[in-house]
Design a protein around this motif. Structure first.
Motif, PDB file in Angstrom:
ATOM      1  N   VAL A 142      38.859 -43.070  36.501  1.00 41.67           N
ATOM      2  CA  VAL A 142      37.497 -43.301  35.809  1.00 41.67           C
ATOM      3  C   VAL A 142      37.943 -43.702  34.268  1.00 41.67           C
ATOM      4  N   ASP A 143      37.154 -44.423  33.341  1.00 42.17           N
ATOM      5  CA  ASP A 143      37.036 -44.622  32.088  1.00 42.17           C
ATOM      6  C   ASP A 143      36.584 -43.426  31.292  1.00 42.17           C
ATOM      7  N   ASP A 144      36.630 -43.374  30.070  1.00 37.72           N
ATOM      8  CA  ASP A 144      36.350 -42.401  28.942  1.00 37.72           C
ATOM      9  C   ASP A 144      34.866 -41.919  29.314  1.00 37.72           C
ATOM     10  N   HIS A 145      33.834 -42.725  29.888  1.00 42.51           N
ATOM     11  CA  HIS A 145      32.632 -42.358  30.269  1.00 42.51           C
ATOM     12  C   HIS A 145      32.424 -41.739  31.777  1.00 42.51           C
ATOM     13  N   GLY A 146      33.589 -41.777  32.354  1.00 46.28           N
ATOM     14  CA  GLY A 146      33.485 -41.184  33.696  1.00 46.28           C
ATOM     15  C   GLY A 146      32.982 -42.518  34.723  1.00 46.28           C
ATOM     16  N   GLU A 147      33.111 -43.541  34.477  1.00 47.18           N
ATOM     17  CA  GLU A 147      32.725 -44.612  35.238  1.00 47.18           C
ATOM     18  C   GLU A 147      33.794 -45.135  36.024  1.00 47.18           C
ATOM     19  N   SER A 148      33.809 -45.352  37.213  1.00 43.68           N
ATOM     20  CA  SER A 148      34.981 -45.689  38.045  1.00 43.68           C
ATOM     21  C   SER A 148      35.492 -47.049  37.499  1.00 43.68           C
ATOM     22  N   VAL A 149      36.778 -46.933  37.648  1.00 40.24           N
ATOM     23  CA  VAL A 149      37.361 -48.233  36.951  1.00 40.24           C
ATOM     24  C   VAL A 149      37.499 -49.414  38.124  1.00 40.24           C
ATOM     25  N   PRO A 150      37.614 -50.863  37.920  1.00 35.22           N
ATOM     26  CA  PRO A 150      37.666 -51.496  38.830  1.00 35.22           C
ATOM     27  C   PRO A 150      39.364 -51.578  39.537  1.00 35.22           C
ATOM     28  N   ASN A 151      39.458 -51.941  40.711  1.00 36.36           N
ATOM     29  CA  ASN A 151      40.785 -51.988  41.244  1.00 36.36           C
ATOM     30  C   ASN A 151      41.404 -53.013  40.266  1.00 36.36           C
ATOM     31  N   SER A 176      42.734 -51.825  37.469  1.00 34.68           N
ATOM     32  CA  SER A 176      42.624 -51.193  36.003  1.00 34.68           C
ATOM     33  C   SER A 176      43.104 -49.762  36.160  1.00 34.68           C
ATOM     34  N   GLY A 177      43.383 -49.361  34.842  1.00 33.34           N
ATOM     35  CA  GLY A 177      43.919 -47.857  34.846  1.00 33.34           C
ATOM     36  C   GLY A 177      42.851 -46.949  34.060  1.00 33.34           C
ATOM     37  N   GLY A 178      43.035 -45.925  34.033  1.00 30.76           N
ATOM     38  CA  GLY A 178      42.104 -44.823  33.555  1.00 30.76           C
ATOM     39  C   GLY A 178      42.786 -43.316  33.597  1.00 30.76           C
ATOM     40  N   TYR A 179      41.819 -42.403  33.964  1.00 31.01           N
ATOM     41  CA  TYR A 179      42.102 -40.886  34.053  1.00 31.01           C
ATOM     42  C   TYR A 179      41.732 -40.621  35.502  1.00 31.01           C
ATOM     43  N   LEU A 180      42.553 -39.748  35.839  1.00 31.72           N
ATOM     44  CA  LEU A 180      42.303 -39.290  37.419  1.00 31.72           C
ATOM     45  C   LEU A 180      41.350 -38.015  37.464  1.00 31.72           C
TER      46      LEU A 180
END
Ligand code: WT7
Length: 666
Positions: free
Chosen positions: A457-466, A468-472
């Motif tokens: 997910v991103d900083d707001h907790g939204e799932s990132v698209p395939n 892309s990177g973010g937080y587990l």
């Protein structure tokens, strides 16, 4: 995030796919349908897995998540973890099956324990602990080498409902003392020593020191139970010390096990966080055993009648708890347990053991795999490894090269590699391929296991698209999840559940990315936690250790990329004026002194690879050390953006020092 951009661009080009071998797929314990079924009804799925265990009272409710993040699993259920790991296999007629092929480091020093023998030993140890005054709820610290008695001691504690806290034998007296104090342990189980690199290595002196330190801090250790392993001399305190063979061997091998509540504490395992104080991860009984035993059976496709399983982790880490003691034994597995180092007395020792016992499932860490790569293909080539049918990896991201080497050289180019992502906190494997179901990609842990929900997910907790990177994050509770931090509910909430509180997600602290297929690639920690040889170390903890040295004024620690250990500890140190000569130069042996000091404070594993004595540290105007810039130096890169530094010339001073070679590596 460590090396994330490089990792991202590399993995964009990873096209290799490995399908499950047909014979494995045909007889796989778990099949494709499990994913959908578990997704439709996770609680029903875990309840079904709970039926794999023996319960006294059956649970009334699978999951109580009424007061998040405090979960209760299998509410109202009762069971005994030791009975599930040992007695029930004997009762089912498997008493003659080998539970543990123990291999000591000295050659020909081996011992096989059947499930019947293991039951007798666990019962004797439980009787001895009872005689020594251990009662349900009391905490017992275990500081041991890799001996059968280590597993026996853990199971005896579990049998009595006395939570254990196993402290890795490589940790220092100070580390042991702080854990004893934090969880209030009144008994320590240890050994005179163990064998490492061909020589006896003492443990008892560290226990003596730790017990004295704990007493200074108000925690009295009443009993120290000592296994005689090496026969080396030990100081003996008659009022406190008891030999294991004197206390245990004469006990009756019958012991009536009490049923404990599913949520009764099973153990506390300390792990590093972003602050200097280690966190006591609390695991409880029912859910933990369900989670570890099912994942062990599913991820390794365990066939208890025929497989010989070997997990090379030390019992002092969570992998040793979940996938050496509780998971495999709950499944009635036959396994290898090895006391020593991989290169003693020769670099082929592990492969010799695989050949001798016909190991079929092998589970190790990328750092070990990279070490073997360095030692050369001719070492494993001397041994028959054809028994191996599943290979596992854990502890840090496995680089595609290491994955391919593992598959080719150890797995004869056809054995599936399962890259298993999890944490001390999760207790059980969360993200991993299933070797008979899903294909593998070199470097990817792939997707969440059935019953587990993970996303990036991103900083707001939204799932990132395939792509892309973010937080587990983990999106719903799982049975082996940590219940809290020992004695610190607030820190538990703050560390894992505050970041995405509105979504109710668990924040793992790892950066990750989804590839075009939606498969997950782990990219390393996003906080001030390093991963050295698959073990978590906190930058702050090592900084505190350095600053506790009389000659150090200030210290900053970063994890720098390292070919073998994944990351290595690099320290930047400002000395006190009194420690330097008139020109401001440091004495020659100071770097060694500081490295040894860290080893003494925390353990050899935390010893900095490199220490640079610097005149200043890069700080922001608010005084925060900019570790990112230090990391650039440690990784020999061009130093990044310095505009937020309070004094932008500081980095020039540090660079100048580096060029002059004021560092020490070994
Ligand atoms: C951290 C947990 C789980 C037992 C060993 C370490 C990293 C663990 C993987 C993997 C990428 C991994 C993560 C995680 N990690 N396994 N397969 N791929 N990273 O337990 O000391 O609790 O450390 O280890 O960063 O957060 P731990």
């Amino acid at each position: 995030m460590n090396d994330s951009s490089a990792a991202l661009s590399n993995l964009m080009h990873e096209e290799r796919r490995f399908e499950p071998p047909a014979e494995l797929a045909d007889a796989a314990n778990v099949t494709e349908e499990a994913y959908e079924r578990a997704d439709a009804d996770p609680e029903g799925f875990w309840a079904e897995q709970a039926e794999r265990l023996d319960w006294g009272q059956k649970w009334e409710r699978v999951l109580d998540w009424d007061d998040p993040p405090f979960a209760k699993w299998f509410v109202g259920g009762t069971l005994n973890a030791a009975v599930n790991c040992v007695d029930r296999h004997v009762d089912a007629g498997h008493g003659d099956r080998v539970a543990i092929h123990w291999v000591g480091e000295p050659e020909d020093d081996t011992r096989d324990l059947t499930y019947a023998q293991l039951r007798d030993e666990v019962c004797r140890a439980a009787n001895a602990l009872t005689e020594l005054g251990v009662r349900k709820g009391d905490r017992v610290a275990i500081y041991m080498p890799m001996l059968p008695e280590t597993a026996i001691a853990m199971l005896a504690c579990a049998r009595l409902g006395a939570p254990h806290t196993v402290v890795f034998g490589g940790f220092s007296a100070d580390a042991l003392a702080s854990r004893v104090v934090d969880c209030g342990a009144s008994v320590v189980i240890t050994a005179d020593g163990g064998y490492r690199r061909g020589a006896p290595s003492a443990l008892k002196p560290a226990v003596d020191e730790a017990v004295a330190k704990a007493a200074d801090q108000g925690q009295q250790v009443e009993t120290v139970l000592v296994v005689r392993r090496t026969g080396q001399d030990v100081d003996w305190n008659e009022d406190r010390d008891v030999w294991w063979h004197e206390a245990v061997d004469q006990q009756d091998s019958g012991h009536e096990a009490e049923l404990h509540d599913a949520e009764h504490p099973l153990y506390v395992m300390y792990t590093s966080g972003t602050t200097g104080k280690p966190k006591g991860i609390l695991h409880t009984t029912g859910g933990y055993l369900v989670g570890t035993s099912w994942t062990h059976w599913a991820v390794f496709d365990l066939k208890p009648e025929t497989d010989v399983y070997w997990c090379t982790a030390d019992v002092g880490w969570v992998t040793g708890h979940s996938y050496l003691v509780y998971g495999p034994l709950a499944n009635g597995a036959t396994q290898v347990m090895y006391e020593g180092t991989p290169d003693s007395p020769h670099k082929g020792r592990w492969w010799e053991i695989v050949e001798k016992y016909g190991v079929t499932i092998f589970y190790t860490a990328p750092t070990a795999i990279r070490t073997f790569m360095k030692w050369g293909d001719d070492v494993p080539a001397k041994f028959d490894l054809s028994s191996i049918r599943v290979l596992g990896s854990v502890g840090e991201p496995i680089n595609p090269e290491a994955y391919i080497w593992y598959r080719e050289t150890i797995g004869a180019g056809k054995v599936p590699v399962v890259d298993t992502w999890w944490q001390t906190e999760t207790g059980q494997i969360m993200i991993s391929p299933l070797p008979g179901v899903t294909h593998g990609k070199p470097g990817s842990a792939m997707k969440a296991l059935p019953g587990v929900a993970a996303d990036v997910v991103d900083d707001h907790g939204e799932s990132v698209p395939n792509g892309s990177g973010g937080y587990l994050v983990l999106q719903r509770p799982w049975p082996a999840m940590l219940r809290t931090l020992w004695g610190d509910d607030e820190r538990f909430k703050e560390t894992y559940w505050s970041r995405y509180a509105d979504k109710g997600f668990y924040f793992a602290g790892d950066g990750a990315k989804k590839d075009e297929d939606g498969d997950i690639w782990l990219l390393g920690r996003v906080d001030d936690v390093m991963n050295v040889s698959g073990h978590r170390l906190s930058t702050t903890e090592i900084e505190s250790a350095l600053v506790s040295h009389a000659k150090v004024a200030e210290a900053a620690v970063v994890g720098a990329a390292d070919d073998t250990t994944g990351q290595a500890v690099c320290a930047f140190v400002i000395l006190r004026e009194s420690a330097t000569d008139d020109e401001g130069a440091a004495p020659d042996d100071l770097i060694k002194e500081l490295r040894d000091h860290v080893a003494k404070e925390i353990g050899a594993i935390a010893k900095p690879r490199q220490i640079m004595i610097v005149p200043e540290l890069p700080k922001t105007r608010s005084g925060k050390i900019m570790r990112r810039l230090l990391k650039d130096v440690a990784e020999h890169r061009e130093v990044g953006d310095v505009t937020t530094l309070a004094d932008s010339t500081v980095m020039d001073l540090i660079k100048k020092k580096e060029d002059a070679g004021s560092s020490d590596e070994d």
